[in-house]
Design a protein around this motif. Structure first.
Motif, PDB file in Angstrom:
ATOM      1  N   PHE A  11       0.847  -1.202   0.000  1.00  0.00           N
ATOM      2  CA  PHE A  11       0.000   0.000   0.000  1.00  0.00           C
ATOM      3  C   PHE A  11       0.880   1.250   0.000  1.00  0.00           C
ATOM      4  N   PHE A  14       2.460   1.810  -3.384  1.00  0.00           N
ATOM      5  CA  PHE A  14       1.525   2.415  -4.344  1.00  0.00           C
ATOM      6  C   PHE A  14       1.172   3.849  -3.952  1.00  0.00           C
ATOM      7  N   ALA A  15       0.969   4.060  -2.648  1.00  0.00           N
ATOM      8  CA  ALA A  15       0.412   5.344  -2.223  1.00  0.00           C
ATOM      9  C   ALA A  15       1.471   6.410  -2.012  1.00  0.00           C
ATOM     10  N   LYS A 149       3.179  14.883   3.872  1.00  0.00           N
ATOM     11  CA  LYS A 149       1.813  15.398   3.700  1.00  0.00           C
ATOM     12  C   LYS A 149       1.642  16.121   2.373  1.00  0.00           C
ATOM     13  N   TYR A 152       1.154  14.937  -2.186  1.00  0.00           N
ATOM     14  CA  TYR A 152       0.004  14.866  -3.096  1.00  0.00           C
ATOM     15  C   TYR A 152      -0.358  16.237  -3.658  1.00  0.00           C
ATOM     16  N   LYS A 156      -0.389  16.838  -7.549  1.00  0.00           N
ATOM     17  CA  LYS A 156      -1.552  17.462  -8.200  1.00  0.00           C
ATOM     18  C   LYS A 156      -1.111  18.676  -9.014  1.00  0.00           C
ATOM     19  N   ARG A 208       0.889  25.394  22.525  1.00  0.00           N
ATOM     20  CA  ARG A 208       2.129  24.769  23.001  1.00  0.00           C
ATOM     21  C   ARG A 208       3.095  24.539  21.844  1.00  0.00           C
TER      22      ARG A 208
ATOM     23  N   LEU B   6      -0.403  12.265  10.522  1.00  0.00           N
ATOM     24  CA  LEU B   6       0.872  11.557  10.384  1.00  0.00           C
ATOM     25  C   LEU B   6       1.429  11.184  11.755  1.00  0.00           C
ATOM     26  N   GLU B   7       1.207  12.083  12.731  1.00  0.00           N
ATOM     27  CA  GLU B   7       1.673  11.811  14.099  1.00  0.00           C
ATOM     28  C   GLU B   7       1.028  10.534  14.613  1.00  0.00           C
ATOM     29  N   LEU B   9      -0.121   8.087  12.833  1.00  0.00           N
ATOM     30  CA  LEU B   9       0.411   6.936  12.090  1.00  0.00           C
ATOM     31  C   LEU B   9       1.710   6.442  12.733  1.00  0.00           C
ATOM     32  N   PHE B  16       1.392  -0.518  17.813  1.00  0.00           N
ATOM     33  CA  PHE B  16       0.859  -1.782  17.300  1.00  0.00           C
ATOM     34  C   PHE B  16       1.942  -2.863  17.205  1.00  0.00           C
ATOM     35  N   ALA B  60      -2.111  12.377  26.478  1.00  0.00           N
ATOM     36  CA  ALA B  60      -1.120  13.398  26.825  1.00  0.00           C
ATOM     37  C   ALA B  60      -0.828  14.303  25.628  1.00  0.00           C
ATOM     38  N   PHE B  61      -0.888  13.748  24.429  1.00  0.00           N
ATOM     39  CA  PHE B  61      -0.704  14.560  23.230  1.00  0.00           C
ATOM     40  C   PHE B  61      -1.808  15.607  23.127  1.00  0.00           C
ATOM     41  N   ALA B  62      -3.026  15.198  23.501  1.00  0.00           N
ATOM     42  CA  ALA B  62      -4.168  16.099  23.356  1.00  0.00           C
ATOM     43  C   ALA B  62      -4.213  17.107  24.502  1.00  0.00           C
ATOM     44  N   CYS B 215      -8.416  -1.714   8.320  1.00  0.00           N
ATOM     45  CA  CYS B 215      -7.699  -0.781   7.430  1.00  0.00           C
ATOM     46  C   CYS B 215      -8.639  -0.210   6.370  1.00  0.00           C
ATOM     47  N   LEU B 219      -9.813   3.667   5.780  1.00  0.00           N
ATOM     48  CA  LEU B 219      -9.714   4.348   4.486  1.00  0.00           C
ATOM     49  C   LEU B 219     -11.053   4.985   4.107  1.00  0.00           C
ATOM     50  N   ALA B 488      -4.893   2.318  -2.686  1.00  0.00           N
ATOM     51  CA  ALA B 488      -3.846   3.347  -2.750  1.00  0.00           C
ATOM     52  C   ALA B 488      -4.273   4.480  -3.687  1.00  0.00           C
ATOM     53  N   PHE B 491      -6.655   6.614  -1.875  1.00  0.00           N
ATOM     54  CA  PHE B 491      -5.924   7.415  -0.892  1.00  0.00           C
ATOM     55  C   PHE B 491      -5.241   8.608  -1.568  1.00  0.00           C
ATOM     56  N   ILE B 492      -4.632   8.356  -2.719  1.00  0.00           N
ATOM     57  CA  ILE B 492      -3.926   9.436  -3.424  1.00  0.00           C
ATOM     58  C   ILE B 492      -4.910  10.540  -3.835  1.00  0.00           C
ATOM     59  N   MET B 495      -5.879  12.550  -0.814  1.00  0.00           N
ATOM     60  CA  MET B 495      -4.826  13.454  -0.347  1.00  0.00           C
ATOM     61  C   MET B 495      -4.612  14.621  -1.319  1.00  0.00           C
ATOM     62  N   MET B 496      -4.856  14.372  -2.590  1.00  0.00           N
ATOM     63  CA  MET B 496      -4.681  15.447  -3.570  1.00  0.00           C
ATOM     64  C   MET B 496      -5.720  16.546  -3.403  1.00  0.00           C
TER      65      MET B 496
END
Lengths: 312, 509
Positions: A11, A14-15, A149, A152, A156, A208, B6-7, B9, B16, B60-62, B215, B219, B488, B491-492, B495-496
């Motif tokens: 994935f 591809f992504a 980030k 894409y 584009k 923060r 991303l954080e 992920l 995990f 804690a992040f929040a 997953c 998505l 994928a 997803f692309i 994100m675009m």
């Protein structure tokens, strides 16, 4: 589990990897604004010492006439300012890299520069990496996140540029607009936009992320000073209305710098201009604005230098 | 740290890796389960401990400042639960006192954190109406992240113990992991202890079908949130930020689009949370069930934010309905109105939320008196599995009622509600359909709207599946690589066209 992990890897191939492959295959704009980064790095690596090194966002690239400063003060000037979207982190890290003992480093941080934790924008850092892939190795983890980030957005843009012929009408940000000092000079003679839509820039003191960003950046500024450089903050050019609407943000920035013992070269109020002195955005001066801002910069810098000499 | 960041992920990858390795500790991975029950019990405890550690890092992040508070209430309710269980059967009165203490503490903490400032300001406003200058100011109380969600979990725990639905757990780590379960911590769904605690009582081994399913659901959630909701938000936010200059048509479009935007936003997050739960081996409560295909408002609420509405049905409406049973239908109507006012107020301390709840409560009145509320007729499918014309008309009218209600919900204040209606009735002369957006933004928002309708219809059409990407059956997707390439590609595209916004509407509640 193995199957799951191979599926995930496939994935990501591809992504993520394929889009980057496409990005490098698709042609880049040969005169793109961020391409000027390479030219500015070359200028910064020039032989002279005891220079004035200006670093910052486009507010500084669009605000300074370096030749005037050089002629008045007799010091070599290099303007490495490019784009605030590259982020606070990136800009100051570059200044740290470019500065040499004896340099006067002028950091011009627009009110936007610290936004988003200072790690840059998805529409900036990935585009720079597209021109200069070798920069990837120097990026901070925060910048890398922005590159991921922004993959894409870049893809584009490149597909769009390929499919739709770019309109050449009107004024555009180009690499060729910079002169041999690193100032954007193409706009000095271009017609101004007239009335410019003011912007409101807000800063949350509870942010923060922003506080951490300031601590990190100010630590880098201390490193520049430790190299034997003088560091000053150049107040960014700001439209009157925008300044009024964003006064809290401006005051917050001044306080943050003061908290870290870093001074403004001249007060922010001296860089607040009416629309007649602006080009196309609330923080971009036009030709007249550039001349006025540069005169104020020269006056402040000569005062500061005299004071410094007396102190020594 | 939102689930689509991303954080998250990076956090989840590390979390995990350890989480899924724990069941294999000390033995060859893939060995038959149940061979060594004692060792499995140790692994289970270790897995729950690791889950709790992940929950703490996530929280804690929040909001790190609120961690002691979260820890404190978890300990308190665990003790309440143990005490209620200890005295249950032998001294019902004392057991009841402990349960009541749990309920009162829950309501008290919500009143303090969510509503105290609102009450002070409202009281000061009221006094100033009569010419007094009370000099009272809001206390500026910081709202703990996810308080509305974890307090409801805690209250349901002590109530269920009192009702004998569940036994109190002696396993503090499991209890703490349930309350602070990170995928659902910020925005639900509100899992019930009866369904969730047993899942923590067994070791969760990695399951490929479940993880793959998770997953895919993540998505689908990302598509709904980042591609659809965020691009629709560009349009509705533009309208609401400058209501006075909008035309009638623009305001009506924004009003009609908002329910779809909100659905995509909230159900998108729910899908992501459920998907993350599945990867970890948990079945998280479902939160939505085709609300826009409801033929009346009762059906709508059976399919919208199910975990909240079912919570309030079980713990508020049902007891009230029993208490008011002597008054017949009037009693039920009163119970439902109270329940809906609470649903409204759950969203926040504001007159608009109170009015929103009251509005929906009142919409039930004709259903209750006509008996339609109690009739559950099955949807008749016409040609191609589509609803019949009469059902479609009922669905459209329900949607309109919902959209009207969401004006109250979306407005920043009661004056904002009035502004919206003023713009609808007086904006006829203004240039239509600009929203103050650029042409490009309009095109993308319009495309997002069309895609959203398509997504809603696709979800409903494939309603036998849990979500649209579940178990793809097209022949072209049989090869695994093709399926993954398709995901994928999706997803692309997402994100675009994703915007920079990363805010979820329900995070603020």
């Amino acid at each position: 589990m193995k199957k799951f992990i191979t599926g995930l890897l496939l994935f990501f191939l591809f992504a993520f990897i394929l889009p980057w492959a496409a990005i490098f295959i698709l042609p880049s704009d040969p005169d793109g604004y961020l391409k000027a980064y390479g030219m500015k790095k070359e200028l910064a690596s020039g032989p002279s010492d005891g220079r004035i090194l200006i670093a910052g966002g486009s507010n500084a690239a669009f605000a300074v006439n370096s030749r005037m400063i050089q002629d008045s003060l007799g010091l070599d000037v290099v303007n490495t300012s490019l784009h605030a979207g590259l982020g606070f982190d990136f800009i100051v890290r570059e200044a740290l890299e470019d500065s040499r003992p004896g340099d006067i480093v002028l950091l011009s941080m627009g009110l936007f520069t610290g936004a988003g934790g200072g790690v840059g924008e998805t529409t900036s850092i990935p585009f720079l990496v597209d021109y200069y892939p070798e920069k990837l190795a120097d990026l901070s983890p925060g910048n890398m996140g922005i590159v991921i980030k922004g993959t894409y957005v870049l893809l584009k843009t490149k597909i769009k540029d390929l499919l739709v012929h770019k309109s050449k009408s009107g004024w555009d940000y180009r690499c060729s607009g910079f002169n041999s000092y690193g100032d954007e000079e193409a706009h000095w003679t271009a017609p101004s936009a007239g009335h410019i839509e003011p912007q409101t820039i807000t800063v949350s003191p509870d942010d923060r992320k922003r506080e951490r960003c300031f601590d990190r950046v100010c630590a880098m500024i201390s490193q520049i000073e430790a190299k034997g450089c003088q560091v000053w903050i150049l107040p960014p050019v700001l439209q009157e209305e925008t300044y009024e609407k964003s006064r809290d943000a401006a005051v917050f920035l001044e306080k943050e710098y003061a908290r870290h013992g870093i001074c403004y070269l001249f007060p922010q109020s001296d860089a607040v201009f009416g629309d007649e002195l602006l080009f196309n955005r609330p923080e971009h001066a036009n030709g007249k604005g550039v001349a006025l801002y540069t005169r104020r910069l020269i006056r402040a810098l000569s005062t500061a230098c005299c004071r410094d000499q007396q102190e020594h | 740290m939102t689930v689509n960041s991303l954080e998250f992920l990076l956090f989840f990858a590390v979390f995990f890796a350890v989480y899924s390795a724990i069941p294999c500790l000390g033995r060859k991975c893939g060995a038959r389960a149940g061979i060594d029950a004692d060792a499995d019990e140790v692994r289970r405890k270790l897995q729950n401990l690791w889950l709790l550690a992940g929950n703490i890092v996530f929280y804690a992040f929040a909001e790190p400042r609120m961690l002691p508070l979260l820890g404190g209430v978890i300990v308190l309710y665990w003790l309440f639960g143990l005490a209620a269980g200890r005295f249950g059967g032998s001294n019902e009165r004392v057991a009841g006192l402990f349960s009541a203490a749990g309920v009162v503490s829950g309501i008290g903490s919500l009143l303090y954190f969510k509503y105290l400032d609102f009450f002070i300001e409202s009281f000061a406003d009221l006094l100033s109406l009569f010419g007094f200058r009370p000099g009272m100011h809001a206390l500026g109380i910081v709202l703990p992240v996810g308080v509305s969600f974890f307090v409801f979990k805690l209250m349901s725990y002590v109530i269920d113990i009192r009702r004998g639905v569940i036994a109190p757990t002696r396993d503090f780590i499991s209890f703490a992991a349930y309350v602070s379960f990170f995928p659902t911590m910020l925005s639900g769904p509100i899992d019930r202890p009866k369904a969730f605690l047993p899942q923590l009582a067994t070791l969760r081994r990695f399951s490929l079908p479940m993880a793959s399913d998770g997953c895919r659901q993540i998505l689908w959630g990302i598509v709904k949130k980042m591609l659809l909701a965020d691009n629709l938000a560009v349009l509705t936010d533009a309208c609401w930020s400058d209501m006075a200059s909008q035309s009638t048509v623009s305001v009506l479009i924004a009003v009609l689009v908002y329910p779809v935007q909100m659905y995509m936003d909230f159900s998108g997050y729910s899908d992501m949370a459920i998907g993350v739960g599945k990867i970890l081996g948990f079945r998280v409560a479902r939160n939505f069930s085709y609300p826009f295909f409801a033929r009346n408002i009762a059906e709508y609420w059976r399919g919208w934010h199910i975990s909240l509405t079912s919570w309030l049905t079980d713990y508020v409406f049902m007891p009230l309905n029993v208490r008011f049973r002597d008054w017949g239908t009037h009693g039920s109507v009163l119970a439902i109105i109270i329940t809906f006012v609470l649903i409204g107020m759950w969203h926040g301390a504001s007159w608009t939320f109170l009015l929103f709840g009251l509005y929906h409560g009142l919409l039930y009145v004709p259903l209750m008196y006509s008996g339609a509320f109690f009739r559950k007729s099955k949807l008749k499918e016409g040609r191609f599995g589509l609803p019949s014309a009469s059902d479609a008309a009922k669905m459209a009218s329900t949607y309109l009622l919902v959209a009207l209600g969401l004006i109250i919900f979306r407005a920043p204040s009661l004056a904002g509600v009035a502004d919206c209606f003023t713009a609808i009735f007086t904006g006829a002369g203004r240039p239509p359909l600009t929203f103050g957006l650029t042409g490009r933004e309009l095109v993308i928002s319009g495309a997002a709207l069309l895609l959203s309708f398509g997504a809603v219809a696709w979800e409903w059409y494939g309603r036998k599946k849990e979500y649209v990407f579940a178990a793809p059956s097209w022949r072209i997707f049989r090869p695994r690589a093709m399926r993954i390439a398709f995901y994928a590609a999706v997803f692309i595209v997402v994100m675009m066209f994703a915007t920079n916004s990363n805010e979820f509407i329900y995070f603020s509640f």
